[in-house]
Structures are given as structure tokens and as C-alpha cells.
Design a protein around this motif. Structure first.
Motif, mmCIF file in Angstrom:
data_model
loop_
_atom_site.group_PDB
_atom_site.id
_atom_site.type_symbol
_atom_site.label_atom_id
_atom_site.label_comp_id
_atom_site.label_asym_id
_atom_site.label_seq_id
_atom_site.Cartn_x
_atom_site.Cartn_y
_atom_site.Cartn_z
ATOM 1 N N GLU A 136 0.792 -1.345 -0.043
ATOM 2 C CA GLU A 136 -0.015 0.003 -0.071
ATOM 3 C C GLU A 136 1.096 1.253 -0.091
ATOM 4 O O GLU A 136 1.774 1.387 0.714
ATOM 5 C CB GLU A 136 -1.121 -0.106 1.266
ATOM 6 N N LEU A 137 0.576 2.155 -0.813
ATOM 7 C CA LEU A 137 1.419 3.522 -0.945
ATOM 8 C C LEU A 137 1.482 3.954 0.272
ATOM 9 O O LEU A 137 2.344 4.876 0.792
ATOM 10 C CB LEU A 137 0.850 4.370 -2.115
ATOM 11 N N LYS A 138 0.136 4.150 1.115
ATOM 12 C CA LYS A 138 0.049 4.866 2.216
ATOM 13 C C LYS A 138 1.509 4.300 3.297
ATOM 14 O O LYS A 138 1.957 5.073 3.972
ATOM 15 C CB LYS A 138 -1.124 4.430 2.993
ATOM 16 N N ASP A 139 1.750 3.097 3.401
ATOM 17 C CA ASP A 139 2.627 2.543 4.276
ATOM 18 C C ASP A 139 3.780 3.225 3.714
ATOM 19 O O ASP A 139 4.949 3.429 4.663
ATOM 20 C CB ASP A 139 2.544 1.068 3.869
ATOM 21 N N ILE A 140 4.292 3.214 2.543
ATOM 22 C CA ILE A 140 5.397 3.882 2.009
ATOM 23 C C ILE A 140 5.540 5.505 2.470
ATOM 24 O O ILE A 140 6.539 5.894 2.861
ATOM 25 C CB ILE A 140 5.821 3.916 0.605
ATOM 26 N N LEU A 141 4.354 6.020 2.339
ATOM 27 C CA LEU A 141 4.309 7.543 2.664
ATOM 28 C C LEU A 141 4.581 7.606 4.002
ATOM 29 O O LEU A 141 5.095 8.637 4.632
ATOM 30 C CB LEU A 141 2.900 7.967 2.054
ATOM 31 N N ASP A 142 4.028 6.829 4.773
ATOM 32 C CA ASP A 142 4.246 6.796 6.345
ATOM 33 C C ASP A 142 5.670 6.679 6.800
ATOM 34 O O ASP A 142 5.971 7.431 7.881
ATOM 35 C CB ASP A 142 3.224 5.609 7.038
ATOM 36 N N VAL A 143 6.643 6.322 6.069
ATOM 37 C CA VAL A 143 7.891 5.929 6.318
ATOM 38 C C VAL A 143 8.369 7.475 6.227
ATOM 39 O O VAL A 143 9.234 7.676 7.209
ATOM 40 C CB VAL A 143 8.641 4.908 5.044
ATOM 41 N N LYS A 151 -1.293 18.115 0.053
ATOM 42 C CA LYS A 151 -2.690 17.741 -0.311
ATOM 43 C C LYS A 151 -2.328 16.994 -1.450
ATOM 44 O O LYS A 151 -3.529 16.285 -1.879
ATOM 45 C CB LYS A 151 -3.161 19.013 -0.902
ATOM 46 N N TYR A 152 -1.194 17.002 -2.271
ATOM 47 C CA TYR A 152 -1.077 16.034 -3.386
ATOM 48 C C TYR A 152 0.498 15.396 -3.216
ATOM 49 O O TYR A 152 1.169 15.803 -2.456
ATOM 50 C CB TYR A 152 -1.026 17.054 -4.518
ATOM 51 N N VAL A 153 0.269 14.366 -4.251
ATOM 52 C CA VAL A 153 1.678 13.521 -4.118
ATOM 53 C C VAL A 153 2.105 13.448 -5.651
ATOM 54 O O VAL A 153 1.321 13.203 -6.512
ATOM 55 C CB VAL A 153 1.322 11.969 -3.876
ATOM 56 N N ALA A 154 3.242 13.911 -5.936
ATOM 57 C CA ALA A 154 3.506 13.770 -7.339
ATOM 58 C C ALA A 154 4.787 12.908 -7.669
ATOM 59 O O ALA A 154 5.328 12.470 -6.729
ATOM 60 C CB ALA A 154 4.529 15.135 -7.715
ATOM 61 N N PHE A 155 5.005 12.043 -8.679
ATOM 62 C CA PHE A 155 5.662 11.079 -8.804
ATOM 63 C C PHE A 155 6.626 11.469 -10.247
ATOM 64 O O PHE A 155 5.984 12.020 -10.955
ATOM 65 C CB PHE A 155 4.814 9.668 -9.240
ATOM 66 N N GLU A 156 7.655 10.838 -10.350
ATOM 67 C CA GLU A 156 8.589 10.999 -11.726
ATOM 68 C C GLU A 156 8.946 9.587 -12.041
ATOM 69 O O GLU A 156 9.330 8.754 -10.972
ATOM 70 C CB GLU A 156 9.838 11.930 -11.434
ATOM 71 N N THR A 157 9.123 9.273 -13.187
ATOM 72 C CA THR A 157 9.814 7.962 -13.688
ATOM 73 C C THR A 157 11.391 8.388 -13.943
ATOM 74 O O THR A 157 11.448 9.504 -14.333
ATOM 75 C CB THR A 157 9.038 7.570 -15.191
ATOM 76 N N LEU A 158 12.191 7.419 -13.996
ATOM 77 C CA LEU A 158 13.517 7.609 -14.385
ATOM 78 C C LEU A 158 13.827 8.115 -15.693
ATOM 79 O O LEU A 158 12.687 7.675 -16.761
ATOM 80 C CB LEU A 158 13.912 6.038 -14.252
ATOM 81 N N LEU A 180 -1.590 12.387 -7.892
ATOM 82 C CA LEU A 180 -2.645 11.919 -7.191
ATOM 83 C C LEU A 180 -3.018 12.857 -6.017
ATOM 84 O O LEU A 180 -1.985 13.638 -5.591
ATOM 85 C CB LEU A 180 -2.625 10.419 -6.374
ATOM 86 N N ARG A 181 -4.265 12.985 -5.715
ATOM 87 C CA ARG A 181 -4.757 13.736 -4.455
ATOM 88 C C ARG A 181 -4.405 13.037 -3.164
ATOM 89 O O ARG A 181 -4.200 11.682 -3.390
ATOM 90 C CB ARG A 181 -6.325 13.961 -4.592
ATOM 91 N N LEU A 182 -4.123 13.598 -2.300
ATOM 92 C CA LEU A 182 -3.451 12.971 -1.005
ATOM 93 C C LEU A 182 -4.589 11.860 -0.761
ATOM 94 O O LEU A 182 -4.045 10.652 -0.203
ATOM 95 C CB LEU A 182 -3.186 13.623 0.004
ATOM 96 N N ASP A 183 -5.779 11.807 -0.565
ATOM 97 C CA ASP A 183 -6.898 10.928 -0.007
ATOM 98 C C ASP A 183 -6.798 9.780 -1.387
ATOM 99 O O ASP A 183 -7.132 8.729 -0.917
ATOM 100 C CB ASP A 183 -8.376 11.563 -0.059
ATOM 101 N N GLU A 184 -6.572 10.155 -2.666
ATOM 102 C CA GLU A 184 -6.461 8.962 -3.548
ATOM 103 C C GLU A 184 -5.290 8.299 -3.187
ATOM 104 O O GLU A 184 -5.294 6.922 -3.505
ATOM 105 C CB GLU A 184 -6.274 9.699 -4.793
ATOM 106 N N ALA A 293 -17.019 7.601 -3.046
ATOM 107 C CA ALA A 293 -17.044 8.751 -1.831
ATOM 108 C C ALA A 293 -16.251 9.984 -1.918
ATOM 109 O O ALA A 293 -16.316 10.950 -1.562
ATOM 110 C CB ALA A 293 -17.230 8.180 -0.579
ATOM 111 N N MET A 294 -14.897 9.687 -2.532
ATOM 112 C CA MET A 294 -13.918 10.622 -2.674
ATOM 113 C C MET A 294 -14.347 11.850 -3.679
ATOM 114 O O MET A 294 -13.620 12.990 -3.438
ATOM 115 C CB MET A 294 -12.467 9.830 -3.108
ATOM 116 N N TYR A 295 -15.223 11.438 -4.594
ATOM 117 C CA TYR A 295 -15.518 12.477 -5.345
ATOM 118 C C TYR A 295 -16.999 12.910 -5.296
ATOM 119 O O TYR A 295 -17.605 13.678 -6.215
ATOM 120 C CB TYR A 295 -15.527 11.664 -6.840
#
Ligand code: HEM
Lengths: 304, 203
Positions: A136-143, A151-158, A180-184, A293-295
Motif C-alpha cells: 500500500e502506498l500509504k505504508d510507504i508515505l508513512d515511512v 494535499k497532493y503526491v507527485a511522482f516521476e519516472t526514471l 494523485l490527490r492525497l486521499d487517493e 465517496a472521494m468524489y
């Protein structure tokens, strides 16, 4: 916080039990995986009409959109073999308590890897069913410790031109970016996949770690991630930058809102052969109960 | 060299082209049914037929410049090239209709999706050309009017190129290169000197 979601699609649901046991044994022996794929193929031929049959290993790893390795569907399988995925580190920065460059093994050490069988729906109106292994991404973010104003999470590819022949041409503005939005991002369905069918995820599918957001069109599920940034502004995303009219930030699977290039009402399930009938596309790709419900209160025809 | 080639070609009839043309299409379907055409055979066939149709349009446009600039005479094959190209486009259209979208939202797709609109327009222009590709029609219509009608191939080729430009995602070279080839073949037909003289005379 792992195990917050139980598969609605499981091996038991989708295949006759004998075939399931049979295949499980094969999968246990990793070397036999090619054979497992072909057995899955013959099973689906027997009970045609079973829409939830997972795709074969060959289909999942031989038909990819990963433009860093070429624009053809079979280019990534051909060209991604040379990608070095060890060592791998992910920079986590922005609004986090513990920013830094994390070695992948350290980042995910001790986190729970789960099997998640998800529908996968491409914006090009084709689809698969994929048995992922992921965290779960949440577990990684918690680290990293997300700060309260994020409010948002941004990602980049190599981007590594020496190993990625596709980045020589500017099909997109590299690096590939998603958000993604943080809740997503912290939703229990959202995972970071490191495997498929219990094996390490192949390079063409986004090794060594990629996002999987099953209720959104496939291009949101960014591959081979090297950077995760927590922000309070909606991040730029690659396809939206290339063509904002066609690709919105949310890009939730929605059969009622057409893409300018494709009707999204139905989809072609990959693996059915030349004469397979199209299937109805499900709202939020079949995960409406979990995510709608998120939307609430958002006009989904406007926030595409 | 070219002279020997031309006289050799004079002895080659055009009719076998009509017999050979369906072979690659049948082969493509055979491979698809056998599972030899990749993981998504429907798209593979659709794309391959689209590319072959574009090659056919380019081959047809190349006949006149090859004769004018290299002396190579392929004129007797041009009708066959045109008619065969029409059937390739038709096959491409039928794969889209029957195997890809499966008759769903066909009209909506044609009016809403620009690349389909343009492709359909190209096909529509080809229908009268294919129907009049016979000696009886040339006599019936008269050679001058017939030649004017068949200038519509220029429009079809440009529409085919535009269709390709519109349908790819992101920035890609392939359709740009095809468009370049088609525009060049059309440019070779323009008599630039006469054009220059005319503008000068007007000035
Ligand atoms: C002048 C006639 C036409 C020409 C020269 C032509 C040519 C092409 C070419 C070159 C491609 C791309 C192949 C590739 O990516 O390798 C293509 C794709 C395609 N064409 Fe056409 N085409 C024509 C008419 C049509 C018509 C009438 C339709 C349907 C109404 C159509 C529907 C499509 C579709 C659906 C695709 C695939 C798009 C995708 O990637 O999903 N085309 N065509």
C-alpha cells in the motif's frame, strides 16, 4: 496499515478450483511460470465468458505502453531488458518529515507485500486483469512522514537515455510525471507494485516499483518511480501537459464521459482473440463502492 | 538501363496484381487466427492494413514523377495500384467496424473523432474513383473530365496522411515522415517555372 482491502477478484472466484490448484502449484515453481501462462490461456478458452480470468504472463508482460522504450505495444518487452534496476533509490521530498534519498530495499523493508488482483483499464479502451504483488502506498508515505498541509503526491519516472531508447525522441516531455490527490494516494486500493504473479515485476511493466491505481486509466499508474514529492498544489502530469483537452488530472475510469479519441462506454479485453466481443466498462473500473465517496459533489464530466 | 527495364515491363501484364493483392491480407488474417500476430491481433491487422493503404496511395502518386524524372514507365500498373489500394482501405474500414468497434457508436465516432472523420472522408473520395477505374467509364465520362476527377487521389493521399498525424499519441516522427513523402510527391507535379512566370507576368 496493510491488508486494509480484500480482493474482490481472487483465484478461487475466477477459475475452476482444479485449475486454480493446478496453476498454484506451477506458480510455486518460479521457473514454470511460462507454462502457467499457457495453462491460463487454455482455461479461459474452456470457460469463455468468464470475464474475470486474469491475463496470462505473456499478455501482461508482452503488451505495454511504456514510451521510454518505444511507442509500439511490443517495444517495451523488446527494449527494456537492458534497464538496470539495482541499485535503485527513490528521492522523497517536499512536505515530509524525513526527506531524502531512500534505497529501495530500505524503504520497503518490513512493509507487507500483498497479492492484489485488479482490473486494469487503459484509456485506449482495452483492458486486462492483473495479479499484482505490492505494498500500500500509504505504508510507504508513512515511512517519510507526510506533513499535515500536504494535499497532493507527485511522482516521476526514471530518465536514463543510455538504457531508454525512447527518450531520444520527445514523444512526451520527459521525465514522465504523474500525480494523485492525497486521499487517493492513501486509499487502501492504491498500491506500489513490485511483482506480478508472485515474480519480480519485469522491466517493461515498471520495475522495480510502480504505482497501481485500479480505478483510474492506466497512464496514471506511473512506472519505475525515482521521485515522490508531497506538495500543496496540483502537480503537473505528463499527458495533461501534452494535451490538456484529452487527459485530465483525475482520469477516473468513467463509461459516461467520452475521451475525444475513444468512446469509453465499452472496452476490448486483451487475450480474447480476434473475435472477442467488447465488454461494458464499469464506473470507476468496478471499484465504485470503494472510491466514489472521494468524489462526492464533484461533477465528473468537468473534472475529467 | 531504364530503357531495357521499360521494354521488359511492357511484356509484364498488370492483371496478376489483382490476384496477388489479396494474398497478404489473407495471410494477415491467417496469422491472427493462429495467434501469431501478437497479443492484440485486432489492432495489429487494423494498423497493418492502414499502413499498406498508405503505401498504395504513395505508390500510385509515384508513377508520374518516376516517369517524368527517371523515365521509368509504370503507367500500365497504376489502375491496378489504385483499385487495390481502395480494397485495402475498405478492408481497414471493415476491420475497424466489425472487429474493433463492433458496430457500436459508429456514427458518433465518425462525427466526433477527427481522425475517423478524416479517414472516412478519404474513403468517401475513393469510392467514385474506384467505380470509374475502367475503360468504359473513361469513354463514358470523357478523358478530360475523367482525369480531372481522378486528381481527387491527391486529396485522398493528403487526408490519409492527416488521419495518421491525428491518430498518434504524443509527438511521433512516423506520420510526419509519411506526410513529407506525400507532400514531396505532390510538389514534384507542380511546374514551378510556369508558376513563376505566371506570377511575374501578373506583377
Ligand atoms: C484514405 C484512407 C485511409 C488511410 C490511408 C489510413 C491509414 C491509416 C494508418 C497509416 C494508420 C496507422 C497505422 C499504424 O499506426 O501503424 C491507421 C490507423 C487507423 N485507421 Fe485508418 N486509414 C484510412 C481510412 C480509415 C477509415 C475510413 C477508418 C474508419 C472509419 C480508419 C480507422 C483507423 C483506425 C481506428 C486506426 C487505428 C487507430 C488506433 O491506433 O487505435 N481509417 N490508418
Amino acid at each position: 496499515m496493510a491488508n486494509r482491502w480484500t480482493n474482490t477478484l481472487s483465484w478461487n472466484d475466477v477459475t475452476p478450483e482444479a485449475a486454480f490448484l493446478n496453476r498454484r502449484q506451477l506458480i510455486a515453481g518460479a521457473a514454470a511460470l511460462g507454462a502457467a501462462g499457457s495453462i491460463a490461456g487454455s482455461v479461459s478458452a474452456q470457460d469463455s465468458g468468464d470475464a474475470l480470468e486474469p491475463n496470462t504472463w505473456e499478455e501482461i508482460t508482452g503488451y505495454n505502453n511504456y514510451y521510454e522504450f518505444g511507442t509500439g505495444k511490443e517495444d517495451p518487452a523488446r527494449n527494456a531488458g537492458q534497464l538496470t534496476t539495482q541499485p535503485w533509490s527513490i528521492k522523497i521530498d517536499g512536505m515530509v518529515d524525513n526527506p531524502g534519498d531512500y534505497a529501495l530495499e530500505d524503504l520497503i523493508a518490513g512493509l507487507t507485500v500483498e497479492e492484489r488482483i485488479y482490473r486494469f483499464r487503459c484509456v485506449e479502451a482495452w483492458s486486462m486483469v492483473i495479479p499484482w504483488n505490492g505494498i500500500e502506498l500509504k505504508d510507504i508515505l508513512d515511512v517519510a512522514g507526510v506533513q499535515s498541509d500536504a494535499k497532493y503526491v507527485a511522482f516521476e519516472t526514471l530518465v536514463r537515455p543510455s538504457e531508454m531508447p525512447g527518450v531520444a525522441s520527445r514523444v512526451l516531455d520527459w521525465p514522465y510525471r504523474e500525480g494523485l490527490r492525497l486521499d487517493e494516494a492513501t486509499h487502501p486500493l492504491t498500491i506500489m507494485a513490485t511483482g506480478i504473479y508472485g515474480r519480480d515485476i519485469p522491466n517493461q511493466n515498471g520495475a522495480p516499483i510502480r504505482l497501481v491505481v485500479p480505478w483510474k486509466y492506466g497512464f496514471k499508474s506511473i512506472k519505475s518511480i525515482v521521485r515522490i514529492t508531497l506538495t500543496d498544489e496540483e502537480p503537473q502530469t505528463s499527458w495533461n501537459m501534452a494535451n490538456a483537452r484529452e487527459y485530465g488530472f483525475f482520469s477516473n475510469v468513467n463509461p459516461n464521459v467520452d475521451h475525444p479519441r475513444w468512446s469509453q462506454a465499452t472496452e476490448r479485453r486483451i487475450g480474447g482473440g480476434l473475435f472477442a466481443a467488447r465488454q461494458d466498462t464499469l464506473m470507476f473500473n468496478g471499484y465504485e463502492d470503494e472510491v466514489a465517496a472521494m468524489y462526492d459533489g464533484m461533477d465528473l464530466a468537468e473534472f475529467i | 538501363m531504364i530503357g531495357a527495364f521499360n521494354s521488359g515491363l511492357r511484356r509484364v501484364p498488370a492483371w496478376p496484381l489483382y490476384i496477388l493483392a489479396p494474398v497478404p491480407v489473407a495471410w494477415l488474417f491467417w496469422l491472427a487466427v493462429q495467434g501469431q500476430l501478437g497479443i492484440d491481433p485486432t489492432k495489429s491487422i487494423e494498423h497493418q492494413l492502414g499502413l499498406w493503404a498508405l503505401w498504395g496511395l504513395i505508390a500510385g502518386l509515384a508513377v508520374t514523377p518516376l516517369r517524368k524524372h527517371l523515365g521509368l514507365n509504370l503507367l500500365k500498373f497504376r489502375r491496378a495500384i489504385g483499385v487495390i489500394t481502395f480494397f485495402y482501405v475498405l478492408a481497414h474500414l471493415l476491420v475497424w467496424l466489425v472487429l474493433d468497434v463492433q458496430f457500436q457508436n459508429v456514427w458518433a465516432d465518425i462525427v466526433k473523432r477527427w481522425y475517423i472523420t478524416i479517414g472516412m472522408l478519404g474513403f468517401a473520395f475513393m469510392v467514385p474513383l474506384a467505380l470509374t477505374s475502367n475503360n468504359w467509364s473513361i469513354r463514358r465520362v470523357g478523358p478530360v473530365a475523367w482525369r480531372r476527377l481522378h486528381k481527387a487521389t491527391y486529396v485522398v493521399a493528403l487526408l490519409g496522411a492527416l488521419h495518421f498525424l491525428l491518430l498518434v499519441k504524443g509527438f511521433q516522427w512516423e506520420p510526419i515522415l509519411y506526410t513529407g513523402v506525400i507532400v514531396s510527391l505532390l510538389a514534384l507535379r507542380v511546374d514551378w517555372r510556369a508558376l513563376g512566370a505566371r506570377t511575374q507576368a501578373r506583377a
